[in-house]
Design a protein around this motif. Structure first.
Motif, PDB file in Angstrom:
ATOM      1  N   ARG A 154       0.766  -1.196   0.073  1.00 57.41           N
ATOM      2  CA  ARG A 154      -0.075   0.011   0.034  1.00 57.41           C
ATOM      3  C   ARG A 154       0.915   1.239   0.042  1.00 57.41           C
ATOM      4  O   ARG A 154       1.847   1.270   0.732  1.00 57.41           O
ATOM      5  CB  ARG A 154      -0.943   0.041   1.112  1.00 57.41           C
ATOM      6  CG  ARG A 154      -1.885  -1.026   1.069  1.00 57.41           C
ATOM      7  CD  ARG A 154      -2.985  -1.170   2.231  1.00 57.41           C
ATOM      8  NE  ARG A 154      -3.833  -1.968   2.088  1.00 57.41           N
ATOM      9  CZ  ARG A 154      -4.906  -2.285   3.352  1.00 57.41           C
ATOM     10  NH1 ARG A 154      -4.733  -1.599   4.252  1.00 57.41           N
ATOM     11  NH2 ARG A 154      -5.665  -3.122   3.115  1.00 57.41           N
ATOM     12  N   THR A 155       0.415   2.148  -0.549  1.00 53.58           N
ATOM     13  CA  THR A 155       0.970   3.402  -0.952  1.00 53.58           C
ATOM     14  C   THR A 155       1.474   4.183   0.538  1.00 53.58           C
ATOM     15  O   THR A 155       2.602   4.620   0.562  1.00 53.58           O
ATOM     16  CB  THR A 155       0.502   4.348  -1.752  1.00 53.58           C
ATOM     17  OG1 THR A 155       0.103   3.798  -3.118  1.00 53.58           O
ATOM     18  CG2 THR A 155       1.446   5.595  -2.037  1.00 53.58           C
ATOM     19  N   ARG A 156       0.452   4.417   1.324  1.00 54.81           N
ATOM     20  CA  ARG A 156       0.757   4.882   2.559  1.00 54.81           C
ATOM     21  C   ARG A 156       1.825   4.308   3.498  1.00 54.81           C
ATOM     22  O   ARG A 156       2.616   4.878   4.021  1.00 54.81           O
ATOM     23  CB  ARG A 156      -0.428   5.122   3.321  1.00 54.81           C
ATOM     24  CG  ARG A 156      -1.462   6.148   2.762  1.00 54.81           C
ATOM     25  CD  ARG A 156      -2.764   6.253   3.698  1.00 54.81           C
ATOM     26  NE  ARG A 156      -2.696   6.699   4.903  1.00 54.81           N
ATOM     27  CZ  ARG A 156      -2.393   7.909   5.402  1.00 54.81           C
ATOM     28  NH1 ARG A 156      -2.501   8.845   4.523  1.00 54.81           N
ATOM     29  NH2 ARG A 156      -2.161   8.324   6.548  1.00 54.81           N
ATOM     30  N   ALA A 203       5.360   5.464   4.599  1.00 55.04           N
ATOM     31  CA  ALA A 203       5.943   5.809   6.049  1.00 55.04           C
ATOM     32  C   ALA A 203       7.278   4.881   6.227  1.00 55.04           C
ATOM     33  O   ALA A 203       8.290   5.383   6.988  1.00 55.04           O
ATOM     34  CB  ALA A 203       4.700   5.165   6.862  1.00 55.04           C
ATOM     35  N   LEU A 239       5.296  10.015   4.727  1.00 55.08           N
ATOM     36  CA  LEU A 239       3.733  10.330   4.404  1.00 55.08           C
ATOM     37  C   LEU A 239       3.907  11.521   3.790  1.00 55.08           C
ATOM     38  O   LEU A 239       2.998  11.762   2.776  1.00 55.08           O
ATOM     39  CB  LEU A 239       3.124  10.122   5.608  1.00 55.08           C
ATOM     40  CG  LEU A 239       2.901   8.666   6.250  1.00 55.08           C
ATOM     41  CD1 LEU A 239       2.050   8.751   7.575  1.00 55.08           C
ATOM     42  CD2 LEU A 239       2.220   7.865   5.011  1.00 55.08           C
ATOM     43  N   ARG A 293       4.542  12.244   0.346  1.00 56.48           N
ATOM     44  CA  ARG A 293       3.609  11.791  -0.852  1.00 56.48           C
ATOM     45  C   ARG A 293       2.786  12.972  -1.511  1.00 56.48           C
ATOM     46  O   ARG A 293       2.387  13.224  -2.978  1.00 56.48           O
ATOM     47  CB  ARG A 293       2.584  10.845  -0.297  1.00 56.48           C
ATOM     48  CG  ARG A 293       3.063   9.672   0.158  1.00 56.48           C
ATOM     49  CD  ARG A 293       2.188   8.685   0.912  1.00 56.48           C
ATOM     50  NE  ARG A 293       1.164   8.240  -0.058  1.00 56.48           N
ATOM     51  CZ  ARG A 293      -0.367   8.511  -0.167  1.00 56.48           C
ATOM     52  NH1 ARG A 293      -0.700   9.121   0.987  1.00 56.48           N
ATOM     53  NH2 ARG A 293      -1.177   8.319  -0.899  1.00 56.48           N
ATOM     54  N   ARG A 294       2.803  13.853  -0.716  1.00 58.99           N
ATOM     55  CA  ARG A 294       2.222  15.423  -0.957  1.00 58.99           C
ATOM     56  C   ARG A 294       2.923  16.635  -1.366  1.00 58.99           C
ATOM     57  O   ARG A 294       2.777  17.125  -2.378  1.00 58.99           O
ATOM     58  CB  ARG A 294       1.111  15.629  -0.043  1.00 58.99           C
ATOM     59  CG  ARG A 294       0.132  15.022   0.306  1.00 58.99           C
ATOM     60  CD  ARG A 294      -0.678  15.523   1.597  1.00 58.99           C
ATOM     61  NE  ARG A 294      -2.072  14.578   1.938  1.00 58.99           N
ATOM     62  CZ  ARG A 294      -3.106  14.558   1.304  1.00 58.99           C
ATOM     63  NH1 ARG A 294      -3.280  15.450   0.329  1.00 58.99           N
ATOM     64  NH2 ARG A 294      -4.054  13.882   1.509  1.00 58.99           N
TER      65      ARG A 294
END
Length: 503
Positions: A2-4, A8, A82, A85-86
């Protein structure tokens, strides 16, 4: 993956990589970033925080703090992953801020190395590099990773590799500890001079009862409570002690001059103010040193002085009542402990040993400065943090045999323990079993009023659950107080008690 979770993990691995390289760099320049941050946290902690840490971890409080700082770094790293990602820029800014915190903590330490800022900078730079490689901006298409040739297995290998490299670098840094190795080698080469005055342990001072604390505590078992997360590494050849303030003449003394003075042996019990009722933050050792009163006499103490502020090389300070350093008690600058030079963790090369006072106002390790002053003009480290100014040791006792929760065989056995009120002495100890009459225990022969004393009471144990309570009797005939109080602000009180099962 999973991406999250991937983000992390990438952030945590980057933090581990950076922290490890930072610790390795710290070993080379003599300034551990984790130790610096931990030391700053100790300075900022309120009294209840110190008590809680000691209650939970005892003398392992420093290892627990280092572990907590390391875990916090990993969690912050995961947060940076995390955030990446943004916005990679925001994640990098977080890492830079973390590096600045480490740098400020490192350079603000009293014993900061000249290149203290280097290690946090290396750690932050390594974290930024790893983060840019392991946590690139997220893509929206699930298949984009495969298209780019970055498989899940490759990511896991790179992430695990970064974390493992960081762990190995940290271990390497801790193993290097060049200052510690040098100080250890210097200490091992020292031969202490013979004492001009010695102390004999009288026959009957140690009852030799199994599980009862020996009257002289082995050095390896002696408690250690202080504010130094990283043990200072001092070359005795460079050590100097300055005595100044309200004196007629400033005095400065070095290691060789101190050893050339007529050193005296003393046997003194030291107690930490954080010791809970029945606790083990207490120990007795043979100390070798020079009476502080002689050095103060050489300096000429002015009439309006009432306190000596001692300072450690790491910045810790203790405010000691002047009379405790000038009266007949043997308050010394100690260089030896149990027949050997002081261990590094117990103040090598020189520390203070003052009978009758809790350590927080008297037992300064790695001492380099004595300022003769007044309580109205200066404060020791712990006083503004809510602890009392003077810290005289309270009358106390402890039950060592049997221990809480022990199972005891029915029949003739013994109850035993220790009691103390240094520089005052103990007249007796009484024991109560299951709320019955108080019984007088037999005291061992005391070495002096400056040490604890062992005690014992024969007991014909019967089957069942039993509660044993003890109380010391002071020189004035008054019993140890029953009132329960915590260590802060001036030492815990109450009667020690143990519950045991007899079969």
């Amino acid at each position: 993956m999973r991406t999250r979770a991937r983000a992390a993990a990438a952030g945590a691995a980057s933090a581990a990589f950076g922290a490890g390289l930072g610790e390795l760099a710290g070993a080379l320049v003599g300034a551990s970033p984790i130790a610096a941050v931990g030391g700053a946290l100790i300075d900022l902690a309120p009294p209840w925080g110190k008590d809680l840490a000691i209650a939970l971890f005892g003398t392992g409080d420093k290892a627990a703090l280092v572990t907590a700082v390391a875990i916090a770094l990993l969690l912050i790293g995961a947060g940076a992953g995390l955030l990446a990602r943004r916005s990679m820029g925001a994640a990098q800014a977080l890492v830079v801020v973390l590096g600045l915190v480490g740098a400020v903590a490192a350079v603000s330490r009293a014993d900061a190395a000249a290149l203290a800022v280097v290690a946090p900078a290396v750690g932050a730079g390594a974290t930024l590099l790893a983060l840019s490689l392991l946590a690139p901006p997220a893509v929206t298409a699930p298949s984009a990773d495969d298209a780019a040739g970055t498989s899940r297995r490759t990511f896991l290998l790179w992430t695990a590799g970064a974390a493992a490299t960081g762990a190995l670098a940290a271990l390497g840094g801790w193993a290097l500890q060049t200052g510690a190795r040098a100080a250890t080698a210097v200490r091992a080469a020292i031969t202490l001079p013979r004492a001009t005055k010695t102390v004999s342990v009288p026959a009957g001072a140690d009852l030799g009862i199994p599980q009862l604390a020996p009257v002289i505590t082995p050095t390896g078992d002696f408690y250690r409570i202080d504010t130094a997360l990283a043990v200072p590494q001092i070359d005795p050849a460079t050590w100097r002690l300055r005595i100044h303030g309200k004196v007629d003449t400033e005095v400065e003394i070095g290691w060789d001059e101190l050893l050339a003075l007529p050193l005296e042996e003393s046997v003194t019990t030291l107690t930490c103010v954080s010791n809970e009722v029945g606790g083990d933050l207490i120990g007795t050792a043979r100390w070798l040193g020079y009476p502080i009163r002689h050095l103060l006499s050489r300096a000429g103490v002015q009439a309006d002085a009432d306190m000596v502020l001692s300072t450690s090389i790491d910045g810790f300070t203790a405010g000691t009542p002047l009379e405790a350093l000038t009266d007949e008690r043997n308050a010394i600058l100690a260089v030896g402990m149990n027949g050997e030079p002081l261990p590094l963790a117990h103040g090598f090369p020189v520390r203070m040993v003052v009978p009758g006072l809790y350590g927080y106002v008297s037992a300064t390790k790695w001492v380099t400065d004595l300022e003769v002053t007044r309580f109205s003009d200066a404060q020791g480290y712990w006083t503004p943090r809510g602890w009392s100014e003077r810290g005289p040791i309270k009358l106390a006792s402890r039950i060592d045999v049997p221990r809480r929760g022990d199972t005891v065989a029915a029949g003739d056995t013994v109850i035993a323990g220790v009691a103390w009120q240094q520089h005052v002495g103990v007249r007796g100890v009484q024991v109560q079993i299951d709320g019955g009459e108080w019984q007088d225990a037999t005291l061992a022969t005391a070495i002096s009023a400056d040490t604890w004393v062992q005690w014992s009471l024969p007991w014909r144990a019967t089957a069942g659950q039993h509660t044993i309570v003890a109380r010391a009797i002071g020189i004035d005939g008054q019993p140890q107080t029953q009132t329960v109080a915590p260590p802060a602000p001036d030492g815990a009180t109450g009667w020690p008690r143990v519950s045991v099962s007899v079969t």
